[in-house]
Design a protein around this motif. Structure first.
Motif, PDB file in Angstrom:
ATOM      1  N   THR A   2       0.891  -1.302  -0.069  1.00  0.00           N
ATOM      2  CA  THR A   2      -0.036   0.010   0.098  1.00  0.00           C
ATOM      3  C   THR A   2       0.786   1.193  -0.023  1.00  0.00           C
ATOM      4  OG1 THR A   2      -1.623  -1.074   1.189  1.00  0.00           O
ATOM      5  CG2 THR A   2      -1.903   1.444   1.305  1.00  0.00           C
ATOM      6  N   LEU A   3       0.481   2.401  -0.538  1.00  0.00           N
ATOM      7  CA  LEU A   3       1.168   3.591  -0.769  1.00  0.00           C
ATOM      8  C   LEU A   3       0.864   4.514  -0.038  1.00  0.00           C
ATOM      9  CD1 LEU A   3       1.725   3.611  -4.986  1.00  0.00           C
ATOM     10  CD2 LEU A   3       3.543   2.950  -3.311  1.00  0.00           C
ATOM     11  N   LEU A   4       1.436   5.328   0.283  1.00  0.00           N
ATOM     12  CA  LEU A   4       1.214   6.847   0.956  1.00  0.00           C
ATOM     13  C   LEU A   4       0.187   7.308   0.254  1.00  0.00           C
ATOM     14  CD1 LEU A   4       4.778   8.241   1.924  1.00  0.00           C
ATOM     15  CD2 LEU A   4       3.218   7.028   3.580  1.00  0.00           C
ATOM     16  N   ASN A   5      -0.968   7.970   0.901  1.00  0.00           N
ATOM     17  CA  ASN A   5      -1.833   8.640   0.410  1.00  0.00           C
ATOM     18  C   ASN A   5      -1.220  10.039  -0.353  1.00  0.00           C
ATOM     19  OD1 ASN A   5      -4.747   9.415  -0.389  1.00  0.00           O
ATOM     20  ND2 ASN A   5      -4.424  10.988   1.083  1.00  0.00           N
ATOM     21  N   HIS A   6      -1.514  10.480  -1.398  1.00  0.00           N
ATOM     22  CA  HIS A   6      -0.983  11.478  -2.004  1.00  0.00           C
ATOM     23  C   HIS A   6      -2.003  12.663  -2.969  1.00  0.00           C
ATOM     24  CE1 HIS A   6      -0.781   8.518  -5.097  1.00  0.00           C
ATOM     25  NE2 HIS A   6      -0.628   9.511  -5.948  1.00  0.00           N
ATOM     26  N   ARG A   7      -1.632  13.556  -3.205  1.00  0.00           N
ATOM     27  CA  ARG A   7      -2.094  14.473  -4.153  1.00  0.00           C
ATOM     28  C   ARG A   7      -1.274  15.140  -5.335  1.00  0.00           C
ATOM     29  NH1 ARG A   7      -6.211  19.372  -2.847  1.00  0.00           N
ATOM     30  NH2 ARG A   7      -6.597  20.241  -5.433  1.00  0.00           N
ATOM     31  N   ILE A  39       2.283  25.576 -10.694  1.00  0.00           N
ATOM     32  CA  ILE A  39       2.421  26.064 -12.124  1.00  0.00           C
ATOM     33  C   ILE A  39       3.690  25.966 -12.847  1.00  0.00           C
ATOM     34  CG2 ILE A  39       2.825  28.670 -13.112  1.00  0.00           C
ATOM     35  CD1 ILE A  39       1.140  29.781 -10.920  1.00  0.00           C
ATOM     36  N   SER A  40       4.794  25.588 -11.952  1.00  0.00           N
ATOM     37  CA  SER A  40       6.132  25.161 -12.789  1.00  0.00           C
ATOM     38  C   SER A  40       6.521  23.924 -12.503  1.00  0.00           C
ATOM     39  CB  SER A  40       7.202  26.241 -12.404  1.00  0.00           C
ATOM     40  OG  SER A  40       7.288  26.492 -10.946  1.00  0.00           O
ATOM     41  N   HIS A  41       5.768  23.198 -11.474  1.00  0.00           N
ATOM     42  CA  HIS A  41       6.323  21.849 -11.044  1.00  0.00           C
ATOM     43  C   HIS A  41       5.192  20.897 -10.967  1.00  0.00           C
ATOM     44  CE1 HIS A  41       9.692  24.122  -9.592  1.00  0.00           C
ATOM     45  NE2 HIS A  41      10.509  23.008  -9.621  1.00  0.00           N
ATOM     46  N   ARG A  42       5.640  19.586 -11.186  1.00  0.00           N
ATOM     47  CA  ARG A  42       4.611  18.263 -10.989  1.00  0.00           C
ATOM     48  C   ARG A  42       4.801  18.306  -9.361  1.00  0.00           C
ATOM     49  NH1 ARG A  42       5.397  12.340 -12.672  1.00  0.00           N
ATOM     50  NH2 ARG A  42       3.443  11.381 -12.059  1.00  0.00           N
ATOM     51  N   VAL A  43       3.665  18.683  -8.764  1.00  0.00           N
ATOM     52  CA  VAL A  43       3.921  18.600  -7.053  1.00  0.00           C
ATOM     53  C   VAL A  43       3.201  17.488  -6.727  1.00  0.00           C
ATOM     54  CG1 VAL A  43       3.128  19.987  -5.131  1.00  0.00           C
ATOM     55  CG2 VAL A  43       3.977  21.233  -7.083  1.00  0.00           C
ATOM     56  N   VAL A  44       3.743  16.832  -5.727  1.00  0.00           N
ATOM     57  CA  VAL A  44       3.044  15.457  -5.128  1.00  0.00           C
ATOM     58  C   VAL A  44       3.122  15.789  -3.702  1.00  0.00           C
ATOM     59  CG1 VAL A  44       3.215  13.058  -4.982  1.00  0.00           C
ATOM     60  CG2 VAL A  44       3.780  14.036  -7.161  1.00  0.00           C
ATOM     61  N   ARG A  45       2.168  15.943  -2.943  1.00  0.00           N
ATOM     62  CA  ARG A  45       2.330  16.054  -1.604  1.00  0.00           C
ATOM     63  C   ARG A  45       1.618  14.618  -0.784  1.00  0.00           C
ATOM     64  NH1 ARG A  45      -2.602  20.720  -0.303  1.00  0.00           N
ATOM     65  NH2 ARG A  45      -3.175  20.937  -2.406  1.00  0.00           N
ATOM     66  N   TRP A  46       2.372  14.333   0.174  1.00  0.00           N
ATOM     67  CA  TRP A  46       1.798  12.913   0.556  1.00  0.00           C
ATOM     68  C   TRP A  46       1.550  13.173   2.128  1.00  0.00           C
ATOM     69  CZ3 TRP A  46       5.183  11.472   4.489  1.00  0.00           C
ATOM     70  CH2 TRP A  46       6.599  12.015   4.646  1.00  0.00           C
ATOM     71  N   ASP A  47       0.637  12.170   2.641  1.00  0.00           N
ATOM     72  CA  ASP A  47       0.389  12.169   4.032  1.00  0.00           C
ATOM     73  C   ASP A  47       1.236  10.821   4.840  1.00  0.00           C
ATOM     74  OD1 ASP A  47      -1.798  13.968   4.291  1.00  0.00           O
ATOM     75  OD2 ASP A  47      -3.242  12.286   3.424  1.00  0.00           O
ATOM     76  N   LEU A  48       1.556  11.269   6.106  1.00  0.00           N
ATOM     77  CA  LEU A  48       2.189  10.160   6.925  1.00  0.00           C
ATOM     78  C   LEU A  48       1.284   9.051   7.228  1.00  0.00           C
ATOM     79  CD1 LEU A  48       3.675  12.797   9.579  1.00  0.00           C
ATOM     80  CD2 LEU A  48       5.127  11.342   8.119  1.00  0.00           C
ATOM     81  N   PRO A  49       1.889   7.915   7.558  1.00  0.00           N
ATOM     82  CA  PRO A  49       0.931   6.874   7.894  1.00  0.00           C
ATOM     83  C   PRO A  49       0.159   7.202   8.962  1.00  0.00           C
ATOM     84  CG  PRO A  49       3.282   6.168   7.470  1.00  0.00           C
ATOM     85  CD  PRO A  49       3.314   7.710   7.476  1.00  0.00           C
ATOM     86  N   GLY A  50      -1.099   6.710   8.862  1.00  0.00           N
ATOM     87  CA  GLY A  50      -2.277   7.064   9.742  1.00  0.00           C
ATOM     88  C   GLY A  50      -2.718   8.453   9.960  1.00  0.00           C
ATOM     89  N   HIS A  51      -2.100   9.342   8.965  1.00  0.00           N
ATOM     90  CA  HIS A  51      -2.572  10.699   8.867  1.00  0.00           C
ATOM     91  C   HIS A  51      -3.193  11.014   7.744  1.00  0.00           C
ATOM     92  CE1 HIS A  51       0.604  10.715  11.914  1.00  0.00           C
ATOM     93  NE2 HIS A  51       0.449  11.931  12.306  1.00  0.00           N
ATOM     94  N   GLY A  52      -4.294  12.095   7.544  1.00  0.00           N
ATOM     95  CA  GLY A  52      -4.990  12.162   6.387  1.00  0.00           C
ATOM     96  C   GLY A  52      -5.730  10.867   5.798  1.00  0.00           C
TER      97      GLY A  52
END
Length: 372
Positions: A2-7, A39-52
């Protein structure tokens, strides 16, 4: 696995940038910053395990920051991202430091925000982990604002995320913080590194960021007045400006061209006069005007100087015209060629405008020649 949840946000073809959160928060920590960076990057933000939205089972008691870094690399691999820029807050910043030391081939650059190479020893984190395993997170969440923000500022979404985090996963993250100490490895970090400290941060005071900046070769340190531990939420514009300057190739390239064309003295004066109110405008000039337009090879700098002189005469910007007469000389135009450009403006911009332009240019050229 299972992967980290991300956006993920931004163009898939843009340079990738991963954003890590602080303990107790979710990727909502980056809500005021990530859309601008995308706007200028492919941004990937992620959640810690058990968060979000991340599964609690991704981490267990006795976990290390290295374990979290492994989860981040697995996420990057799943997205086809081999090499990336990285920025992280607090525990997320510790993950970035670990990546820079142990997986330098994966990082192109690093920003560590309100974080540390050590988190004040094992005792406090062992106590917090035991408390959370025993009583849950409701009590800690009640004083989150005091730990995270300066003054009366708050972000209800982040406080709610803190309260809703899985206690066992949160405690395992505390275990990771307790065991983390990279102070003796900091000189090995070779990627471009930016350290951002909040001057009002009680958890990782500026001294912690200064310690990293002093040890990492070529690192840059920025201290933000009025910012506490979650600087991207409390001072998003200041954090955004610093990250853009660090991660934006256009800004650094543009600043080099700006200095070549306008001269160090002028640019230094502009930088000295910069305030939080004008910082975004200065960043815009470096990234866009100088980093994208003046670096376009379609036109030579000589040609761009001639166009710029004409436009400034047309709009009556004579103070700026004086600056660009000097720039035109640096770009190789002779006084005769500058005069020919201004004569052309008499036809298309009007004689009064050209008359003022000639007076301005004559004064500048005389000063450069040393004539009275």
């Amino acid at each position: 696995m299972t992967l980290l949840n991300h956006r993920a946000e931004g163009p898939s073809s843009a340079p990738p940038l991963l954003l890590g959160p602080s303990l107790g928060t979710s990727y909502a920590l980056w809500d005021a910053v990530a859309p601008e960076l995308s706007i200028s990057h492919r941004v990937v933000r992620w959640d810690l395990p058990g968060h979000g939205g991340s599964a609690a089972g991704l981490i267990t008691a006795g976990a290390t920051v290295g374990d979290l870094a492994g989860l981040v690399l697995a996420l990057a691999d799943s997205l086809g991202i081999e090499r990336f820029a990285y920025a992280g807050v607090s525990l997320g910043g510790a993950v970035g430091l670990h990546l820079a030391v142990h997986h330098p081939q994966r990082l192109s650059s690093l920003a560590v925000i309100c974080s540390s190479a050590h988190f004040n020893g094992t005792g406090p984190w062992e106590e917090r982990a035991a408390l959370v395993r025993r009583e849950g997170l409701a009590g800690l969440a009640e004083n989150a604002d005091a730990r995270w923000f300066a003054g009366d500022f708050t972000v209800p979404r982040l406080v709610r995320d803190h309260r809703d985090a899985d206690p066992e996963a949160y405690a395992a993250c505390c275990d990771a913080l307790a065991a983390f100490d990279l102070r003796d490895r900091l000189p090995e970090i070779a990627v471009p590194a930016l350290l951002i400290a909040g001057r009002e941060d009680p958890a990782t005071p500026p001294a912690h960021l200064r310690e990293i900046a002093d040890a990492v070769p070529g690192a840059t340190l920025v201290e933000l007045p009025g910012a506490s531990h979650l600087a991207p939420a409390q001072c998003p514009e200041a954090v955004l400006t610093a990250l853009r300057a660090h991660f934006g190739q256009g800004a650094s390239r543009g600043m080099a061209v700006r200095r070549e064309v306008l001269g160090d003295a002028h640019v230094d004066r502009a930088q000295d006069r910069q305030t939080p109110f004008t910082a975004r405008f200065q960043d815009f000039i470096s990234r866009y005007a100088w980093g994208e337009i003046w670096t376009d090879p379609t036109l030579s700098r000589r040609e761009r100087s001639m166009i710029t002189l004409t436009a400034l005469v047309a709009h009556g910007h004579y103070d700026e015209l004086a600056l660009h007469v000097r720039a035109a000389r640096r770009n190789g135009l002779t006084p005769e060629e500058i005069g020919a450009v201004l004569l052309q403006t008499a036809v298309y911009c009007g004689v009064p405008a050209a008359n003022s332009a000639f007076a301005t240019a004559q004064r500048v050229l005389a000063e450069e020649d040393g004539t009275p």
